[in-house]
Design an enzyme around this catalytic site. Structure first.
Site, short mmCIF file in Angstrom:
data_model
loop_
_atom_site.label_atom_id
_atom_site.label_comp_id
_atom_site.label_asym_id
_atom_site.label_seq_id
_atom_site.Cartn_x
_atom_site.Cartn_y
_atom_site.Cartn_z
N CYS A 39 0.85 -1.19 0.00
CA CYS A 39 0.00 0.00 0.00
C CYS A 39 0.89 1.24 0.00
O CYS A 39 1.92 1.27 0.67
CB CYS A 39 -0.93 0.10 1.19
SG CYS A 39 -2.17 -1.20 1.25
N ARG A 73 4.32 -0.55 -4.67
CA ARG A 73 3.94 -0.99 -3.33
C ARG A 73 2.61 -1.73 -3.30
O ARG A 73 2.24 -2.32 -2.29
CB ARG A 73 3.84 0.22 -2.39
CG ARG A 73 5.13 0.97 -2.23
CD ARG A 73 4.94 2.14 -1.29
NE ARG A 73 4.67 1.69 0.05
CZ ARG A 73 5.61 1.44 0.95
NH1 ARG A 73 6.87 1.59 0.65
NH2 ARG A 73 5.30 1.05 2.17
N TRP A 75 -2.66 -2.74 -1.80
CA TRP A 75 -2.29 -4.16 -1.91
C TRP A 75 -3.17 -4.84 -0.87
O TRP A 75 -2.96 -4.71 0.32
CB TRP A 75 -0.81 -4.35 -1.60
CG TRP A 75 -0.33 -5.74 -1.83
CD1 TRP A 75 0.09 -6.27 -3.02
CD2 TRP A 75 -0.20 -6.79 -0.86
NE1 TRP A 75 0.47 -7.58 -2.85
CE2 TRP A 75 0.31 -7.92 -1.53
CE3 TRP A 75 -0.45 -6.87 0.50
CZ2 TRP A 75 0.55 -9.13 -0.89
CZ3 TRP A 75 -0.20 -8.08 1.14
CH2 TRP A 75 0.29 -9.19 0.45
N ASN A 110 -1.94 2.52 5.54
CA ASN A 110 -1.00 1.47 5.13
C ASN A 110 -0.69 0.67 6.39
O ASN A 110 -0.39 1.25 7.42
CB ASN A 110 0.26 2.14 4.56
CG ASN A 110 1.38 1.16 4.30
OD1 ASN A 110 1.14 -0.05 4.18
ND2 ASN A 110 2.59 1.66 4.21
N GLY A 111 -0.77 -0.66 6.29
CA GLY A 111 -0.48 -1.48 7.46
C GLY A 111 -1.69 -2.32 7.82
O GLY A 111 -2.57 -2.56 6.98
N GLU A 137 17.41 -18.64 -5.83
CA GLU A 137 17.10 -17.29 -6.28
C GLU A 137 16.60 -17.31 -7.74
O GLU A 137 15.65 -16.61 -8.09
CB GLU A 137 18.36 -16.41 -6.13
CG GLU A 137 18.28 -15.00 -6.66
CD GLU A 137 17.19 -14.14 -6.02
OE1 GLU A 137 16.57 -14.56 -5.03
OE2 GLU A 137 16.95 -13.05 -6.58
N LYS A 172 13.04 -15.96 -8.94
CA LYS A 172 12.88 -14.93 -9.99
C LYS A 172 11.92 -15.44 -11.06
O LYS A 172 11.02 -14.72 -11.48
CB LYS A 172 14.22 -14.62 -10.69
CG LYS A 172 15.25 -13.78 -9.99
CD LYS A 172 14.91 -12.35 -9.78
CE LYS A 172 14.17 -12.17 -8.49
NZ LYS A 172 14.94 -11.68 -7.37
N GLU A 210 8.25 -15.69 -9.76
CA GLU A 210 7.54 -14.46 -9.40
C GLU A 210 7.19 -13.59 -10.61
O GLU A 210 6.19 -12.90 -10.59
CB GLU A 210 8.26 -13.66 -8.32
CG GLU A 210 9.51 -12.95 -8.75
CD GLU A 210 10.17 -12.17 -7.61
OE1 GLU A 210 9.48 -11.59 -6.79
OE2 GLU A 210 11.42 -12.15 -7.57
N HIS A 245 17.57 -37.53 -4.12
CA HIS A 245 16.79 -37.77 -2.89
C HIS A 245 15.33 -37.37 -3.08
O HIS A 245 14.62 -37.18 -2.11
CB HIS A 245 17.41 -37.01 -1.71
CG HIS A 245 18.81 -37.45 -1.42
ND1 HIS A 245 19.11 -38.68 -0.91
CD2 HIS A 245 19.99 -36.83 -1.63
CE1 HIS A 245 20.41 -38.81 -0.79
NE2 HIS A 245 20.98 -37.69 -1.23
N LYS A 263 6.41 -4.50 -3.68
CA LYS A 263 7.85 -4.38 -3.48
C LYS A 263 8.26 -4.41 -2.02
O LYS A 263 9.20 -5.06 -1.64
CB LYS A 263 8.31 -3.07 -4.14
CG LYS A 263 9.79 -2.80 -4.04
CD LYS A 263 10.54 -3.57 -5.09
CE LYS A 263 12.03 -3.41 -4.99
NZ LYS A 263 12.71 -4.54 -5.61
C1 F6R Z 1 12.02 -11.06 -4.70
C2 F6R Z 1 12.05 -10.02 -3.69
C3 F6R Z 1 11.58 -10.36 -2.32
C4 F6R Z 1 12.29 -9.51 -1.26
C5 F6R Z 1 11.67 -9.75 0.12
C6 F6R Z 1 12.40 -9.01 1.22
O1 F6R Z 1 12.52 -10.63 -5.92
O2 F6R Z 1 12.39 -8.90 -3.96
O3 F6R Z 1 11.69 -11.72 -2.05
O4 F6R Z 1 13.64 -9.86 -1.25
O5 F6R Z 1 10.33 -9.34 0.10
O6 F6R Z 1 12.42 -7.64 0.97
P1 F6R Z 1 13.54 -6.70 1.60
O7 F6R Z 1 14.85 -7.07 0.98
O8 F6R Z 1 13.11 -5.30 1.25
O9 F6R Z 1 13.53 -6.96 3.08
#
Ligand code: F6R
Length: 612
Positions: free
Chosen positions: A2, A27, A74, A98-99, A485, A489, A492, A508, A607
């Protein structure tokens, strides 16, 4: 998670709010809304979907006003519908939030008993009605807000306006980020300073528990009714570059910014092949005393922590544990004396990581334990940076694409610098090894640039993933977290189900998944594990799996039937995970673009995860 923007000015701020929302869209992007105070009333528009939908509605309705609040959502409580979109209005009050208000059900029941009608399923609407109720006592707006805030449990940031107060914007920060943008004859609020860069580069950072009253001419901040001072900071121009430039997506721009971003991260710490005298100098006493490391992080930042564990233990002989913050915070882990707790976070606001940090600090204090805390972060003004003893900034510049790229590789760079520093302080790292790794680090941006030049080959391979529904990523040692990772990527942004595994785990269980239709991505730097990895590749091929191998140019691995190889420039073993991040980022990006997904704002994600 948000985004809030608001302002009070002489001029109409409708366009400023809409532009601000666009900048905050990372956000949350399931619905958006705006409320302006004009002609003694609240003028509100809300729309489901992206901010452009709201923009069209606002343009059509021609709503103007010099006081207002806006929000991009969000969804947490209630579906992404127009009724659930913010601002929420109660009589003459409009609120953006927000929250999460954890006790909203209880408050809602009380308000319903008093005759209030709820038009949304959100937790946020209670705030608007509570203020209306408090105003009935004759209290002015600010006082009414001060009265109701203690009733709210949870983490929140609020923006509040009232149609009878055409020059007052009220802001509350209690666990969710909120910053004030200081203008000339106008002032603004936002969840992130990025939203306000078109109107100011001067910011006042609210602290938890602050309630601020903004008018055109002044900003007053109160803590429990007492006026407090909050300094105004000016941002320099480098922090303010947030355009997409000539790139199609922020993610692609941010992938290509990595050589420069890493260079920035290095510059604060290295002087030739030695560490700078002033690098983390205030932390030296603590580093001397610590006997182990505990890393806490989420998502991509957690993967960075997993790699750092190999470095801390193998390079400087320091025990290191890594844990996902959402688990750590609830399992009452034993807090061990002389531990350095490291939070890794791009935003520095991630709710679980922040809560884990606070809980650790509280429990260590209760037992009089000597611990130290350090944040590795991309946002200098974030809560985590403020609340830890020490911090190391990644200096990657703003990362707008939801999928983390340059924030990740600069976190890894910063972590390696930290390992070198602690090893130096504790004398567990030979000067010659430090100098060798420092030299490799200086060379790293060039190697990354060379890896980025593999883009065309990776684009070619990505076409073979477009129709797939599943994918495996395999690596060993520090490439295991890169496999995780890579899988994160891909899933997502392309929505292809992907799993990352330590290649040694293949037999396994996951080998059962391998058939003609399963692409398997292999990360193969030239290290001690290469021969073992080659055996794992054969296990996949024997089951008909198709291999996509990112392999060191000197690994001897060649393309053949159902084995596609992209040669990656040679790099020292220690830094290989940073370089092998590049091909997995590019692969995910191209697959997502070919599948037509929303690369920068993938569905259901946001984000900055500032709620649980
Ligand atoms: C994936 C991604 C998320 C963040 C996670 C933690 O591409 O960006 O998995 O890494 O939400 O966010 P931060 O680093 O801001 O604590």
């Amino acid at each position: 998670m948000c985004g809030i923007v608001g302002g009070v000015a002489e001029r109409s701020i409708t366009n400023i709010l809409i532009e601000g929302l666009k900048r905050l869209e990372y956000r949350g992007y399931d619905s958006a809304g705006v409320a302006l105070v004009g002609q003694g009333q609240i003028l509100r528009e809300r729309r489901v979907g992206k901010v452009v939908n709201l923009e069209s509605a606002v343009t059509e309705a021609q709503i103007l006003g010099s006081l207002g609040i806006a929000h991009t959502r969000w969804a947490t409580h209630g579906k992404p519908t127009e009724n659930n979109a913010h601002p929420h209005v109660s009589d003459q009050v409009a609120v953006v939030h927000n929250g999460i208000i954890e006790n909203y059900q209880e408050l809602k029941q009380d308000l319903i008993a008093l005759g209030y009608h709820f038009s949304s399923e959100t937790d946020s609407e209670v705030v608007a009605h509570l203020i209306t109720e408090a105003l009935k006592s004759g209290a002015p707006l600010l006082q009414a807000v001060e009265q109701i805030v203690p009733k709210l449990k949870g983490a929140f940031a609020l923006g509040i306006v009232h149609s009878d107060y055409p020059d007052e914007l009220i802001a509350v920060r209690e666990g969710s980020p909120l910053v004030i943008g200081v203008g000339i004859g106008e002032n603004f609020i936002s969840s992130d300073q990025l939203a306000l860069l078109p109107v100011t580069n001067r910011f006042m950072y609210l602290e938890e528990g602050d309630i601020a009253l903004l008018t055109r001419e002044k900003i007053e901040v109160f803590v429990q009714g007492q006026l407090v001072e909050r300094p105004v900071k000016e941002l320099d121009a480098t922090v303010t570059n947030t355009s997409k430039g000539n790139y199609k997506h922020y993610m692609l721009k941010e992938i290509h910014e990595q050589p420069e971003a890493i260079q920035q991260t290095l510059s604060q710490a290295l002087n030739g092949n030695a560490l700078r005298e002033d690098f983390l100098k205030d932390a030296v006493i603590d580093f001397n005393q610590i006997q182990q490391i505990q890393i806490i992080a989420c998502g991509t930042s957690y993967h960075a922590g997993m790699i750092a564990k190999y470095w801390f233990e193998q390079l400087i002989d320091l025990p290191c544990q890594v844990e996902i913050a959402s688990e750590f915070r609830y399992r009452s882990p034993v807090i061990v004396d002389r531990t350095l707790y490291i939070c890794i976070s791009q935003s520095g606001e991630t709710a679980d990581t922040l809560a884990a940090l606070r809980d650790t600090q509280k429990r260590a204090a209760a037992k009089h334990l000597m611990i130290s805390t350090l944040t590795i972060c991309n946002v200098a003004t974030s809560s985590m940076v403020r609340e830890t003893n020490h911090h190391l900034l990644t200096l990657a510049g703003p990362e707008i694409g939801v999928a983390s790229t340059k924030a990740f590789t600069t976190q890894l760079t910063a972590l390696m610098l930290l390992v070198l520093k602690i090893g130096q302080v504790k004398q567990t790292l030979a000067d010659s090894v430090l100098a060798e790794i420092a030299a490799d680090l200086w060379h790293l941006p060039k190697v990354i640039l060379a890896a980025l030049q593999k883009d065309a080959s990776i684009l070619g391979l990505s076409e073979l993933f477009v129709e797939k529904n599943h994918c495996l990523f395999l690596g060993r040692g520090t490439e295991f977290p890169i496999a995780l990772e890579g899988a994160l990527k891909l899933k997502e942004i392309s929505y292809i189900h992907a799993e990352g595994y330590a290649a040694g785990e293949l037999k396994h269980g996951p080998l059962a998944l391998v058939d003609n239709d399963m692409p398997v991505v292999i990360l193969a730097p030239k290290d001690d594990m290469l021969d073992k990895l080659k055996s794992n590749m054969e296990e996949v091929q024997a089951r008909g799996g198709e291999l996509f191998v990112f392999a060191d140019e000197n690994s001897g691995i060649q393309s053949q039937d159902r084995q596609h190889v992209v040669k990656i420039p040679s790099v020292s073993n220690w830094l290989a995970p940073i370089v092998y991040s590049i091909p997995v980022q590019l692969l995910s990006y191209h697959v997502a673009v070919l599948r037509g997904t929303d690369v920068d704002q993938p569905r259901n994600l946001a984000k900055s995860v500032t709620v649980e």
